[in-house]
Design a protein around this motif. Structure first.
Motif, PDB file in Angstrom:
ATOM      1  N   GLN A  36       0.847  -1.183   0.000  1.00  0.00           N
ATOM      2  CA  GLN A  36       0.000   0.000   0.000  1.00  0.00           C
ATOM      3  C   GLN A  36       0.882   1.232   0.000  1.00  0.00           C
ATOM      4  O   GLN A  36       1.628   1.469   0.960  1.00  0.00           O
ATOM      5  CB  GLN A  36      -0.939   0.022   1.207  1.00  0.00           C
ATOM      6  CG  GLN A  36      -1.953   1.156   1.150  1.00  0.00           C
ATOM      7  CD  GLN A  36      -3.084   0.977   2.136  1.00  0.00           C
ATOM      8  OE1 GLN A  36      -2.994   0.204   3.089  1.00  0.00           O
ATOM      9  NE2 GLN A  36      -4.190   1.673   1.908  1.00  0.00           N
ATOM     10  N   ALA A  37       0.805   1.967  -1.077  1.00  0.00           N
ATOM     11  CA  ALA A  37       1.558   3.213  -1.197  1.00  0.00           C
ATOM     12  C   ALA A  37       0.777   4.348  -0.541  1.00  0.00           C
ATOM     13  O   ALA A  37      -0.450   4.256  -0.402  1.00  0.00           O
ATOM     14  CB  ALA A  37       1.810   3.524  -2.666  1.00  0.00           C
ATOM     15  N   PRO A  38       1.453   5.408  -0.146  1.00  0.00           N
ATOM     16  CA  PRO A  38       0.764   6.542   0.490  1.00  0.00           C
ATOM     17  C   PRO A  38      -0.365   7.085  -0.377  1.00  0.00           C
ATOM     18  O   PRO A  38      -0.162   7.364  -1.566  1.00  0.00           O
ATOM     19  CB  PRO A  38       1.880   7.578   0.648  1.00  0.00           C
ATOM     20  CG  PRO A  38       3.133   6.777   0.701  1.00  0.00           C
ATOM     21  CD  PRO A  38       2.911   5.613  -0.227  1.00  0.00           C
ATOM     22  N   GLY A  39      -1.542   7.177   0.196  1.00  0.00           N
ATOM     23  CA  GLY A  39      -2.682   7.726  -0.514  1.00  0.00           C
ATOM     24  C   GLY A  39      -3.314   6.806  -1.536  1.00  0.00           C
ATOM     25  O   GLY A  39      -4.198   7.224  -2.278  1.00  0.00           O
ATOM     26  N   LYS A  40      -2.875   5.547  -1.571  1.00  0.00           N
ATOM     27  CA  LYS A  40      -3.415   4.607  -2.559  1.00  0.00           C
ATOM     28  C   LYS A  40      -4.020   3.400  -1.867  1.00  0.00           C
ATOM     29  O   LYS A  40      -3.752   3.134  -0.699  1.00  0.00           O
ATOM     30  CB  LYS A  40      -2.318   4.172  -3.527  1.00  0.00           C
ATOM     31  CG  LYS A  40      -1.779   5.304  -4.379  1.00  0.00           C
ATOM     32  CD  LYS A  40      -0.849   4.783  -5.454  1.00  0.00           C
ATOM     33  CE  LYS A  40      -0.373   5.899  -6.363  1.00  0.00           C
ATOM     34  NZ  LYS A  40       0.515   5.386  -7.441  1.00  0.00           N
ATOM     35  N   VAL A  41      -4.822   2.655  -2.612  1.00  0.00           N
ATOM     36  CA  VAL A  41      -5.417   1.456  -2.052  1.00  0.00           C
ATOM     37  C   VAL A  41      -4.387   0.336  -2.044  1.00  0.00           C
ATOM     38  O   VAL A  41      -3.403   0.359  -2.787  1.00  0.00           O
ATOM     39  CB  VAL A  41      -6.666   1.033  -2.856  1.00  0.00           C
ATOM     40  CG1 VAL A  41      -7.724   2.120  -2.793  1.00  0.00           C
ATOM     41  CG2 VAL A  41      -6.310   0.693  -4.291  1.00  0.00           C
ATOM     42  N   ARG A  42      -4.650  -0.631  -1.196  1.00  0.00           N
ATOM     43  CA  ARG A  42      -3.764  -1.790  -1.128  1.00  0.00           C
ATOM     44  C   ARG A  42      -3.847  -2.576  -2.427  1.00  0.00           C
ATOM     45  O   ARG A  42      -4.931  -2.753  -2.984  1.00  0.00           O
ATOM     46  CB  ARG A  42      -4.170  -2.666   0.054  1.00  0.00           C
ATOM     47  CG  ARG A  42      -3.295  -3.881   0.262  1.00  0.00           C
ATOM     48  CD  ARG A  42      -3.579  -4.519   1.606  1.00  0.00           C
ATOM     49  NE  ARG A  42      -4.943  -4.940   1.740  1.00  0.00           N
ATOM     50  CZ  ARG A  42      -5.520  -5.259   2.896  1.00  0.00           C
ATOM     51  NH1 ARG A  42      -4.833  -5.173   4.007  1.00  0.00           N
ATOM     52  NH2 ARG A  42      -6.776  -5.653   2.928  1.00  0.00           N
ATOM     53  N   GLU A  43      -2.704  -3.058  -2.879  1.00  0.00           N
ATOM     54  CA  GLU A  43      -2.700  -3.837  -4.108  1.00  0.00           C
ATOM     55  C   GLU A  43      -1.927  -5.137  -3.932  1.00  0.00           C
ATOM     56  O   GLU A  43      -0.965  -5.212  -3.150  1.00  0.00           O
ATOM     57  CB  GLU A  43      -2.097  -3.036  -5.272  1.00  0.00           C
ATOM     58  CG  GLU A  43      -0.643  -2.701  -5.137  1.00  0.00           C
ATOM     59  CD  GLU A  43      -0.044  -2.109  -6.409  1.00  0.00           C
ATOM     60  OE1 GLU A  43      -0.685  -2.191  -7.485  1.00  0.00           O
ATOM     61  OE2 GLU A  43       1.074  -1.570  -6.333  1.00  0.00           O
ATOM     62  N   PHE A  44      -2.346  -6.129  -4.670  1.00  0.00           N
ATOM     63  CA  PHE A  44      -1.701  -7.435  -4.648  1.00  0.00           C
ATOM     64  C   PHE A  44      -0.359  -7.366  -5.352  1.00  0.00           C
ATOM     65  O   PHE A  44      -0.201  -6.658  -6.354  1.00  0.00           O
ATOM     66  CB  PHE A  44      -2.604  -8.444  -5.344  1.00  0.00           C
ATOM     67  CG  PHE A  44      -1.940  -9.748  -5.664  1.00  0.00           C
ATOM     68  CD1 PHE A  44      -1.546 -10.036  -6.960  1.00  0.00           C
ATOM     69  CD2 PHE A  44      -1.707 -10.672  -4.670  1.00  0.00           C
ATOM     70  CE1 PHE A  44      -0.932 -11.233  -7.266  1.00  0.00           C
ATOM     71  CE2 PHE A  44      -1.093 -11.875  -4.957  1.00  0.00           C
ATOM     72  CZ  PHE A  44      -0.708 -12.162  -6.268  1.00  0.00           C
TER      73      PHE A  44
END
Length: 124
Positions: free
Chosen positions: A38-46
């Protein structure tokens, strides 16, 4: 099962890191393991997943060829080798366990247990 990710840090672009996901409490071989970020300000990604034996792996398109997931059930540890790091790889990386031990799923809802993440920061 309890999970703890470690191995993050500050790295220059083009560098490498190896993240570890250490398990405790139950036999690791009962679970498939996924890595997410999970990057800052972004949704969690696989990012990547591996089945119980290590015989099957699955990667997000964005990391194919640069990330390698592996596991050592005897050491209760799953690894994520990250090569050719890019600034856009900056994120908190977390590991998760799924009771679907044969699966290598890229969706977070199949994972039952989550560990605390480790921060990877890539400078340009």
């Amino acid at each position: 099962v309890q999970l703890q990710a470690c191995g993050g840090g500050l790295v220059q672009a083009g560098g490498s890191l190896r993240l570890s996901c250490a398990a405790s409490g139950r036999t690791l071989s009962r679970y498939s393991i996924g890595w997410f970020r999970q990057a800052p300000g972004k949704v969690r990604e696989f990012v990547a997943a591996i089945n119980w034996s290590g015989g099957s792996t699955y990667y997000a398109d964005s990391v194919k060829g640069r990330f390698t997931i592996s596991r050592d059930n005897a050491k209760l540890t799953v690894y994520l080798q990250i090569d050719s790091l890019k600034p856009e790889d900056t994120a908190v990386y977390s590991c998760a366990a799924s009771s679907d031990y044969e699966g290598t799923k890229g969706v977070d809802y199949v994972y039952d247990y989550w560990g605390q993440g480790t921060l990877v920061t890539v400078s340009s």
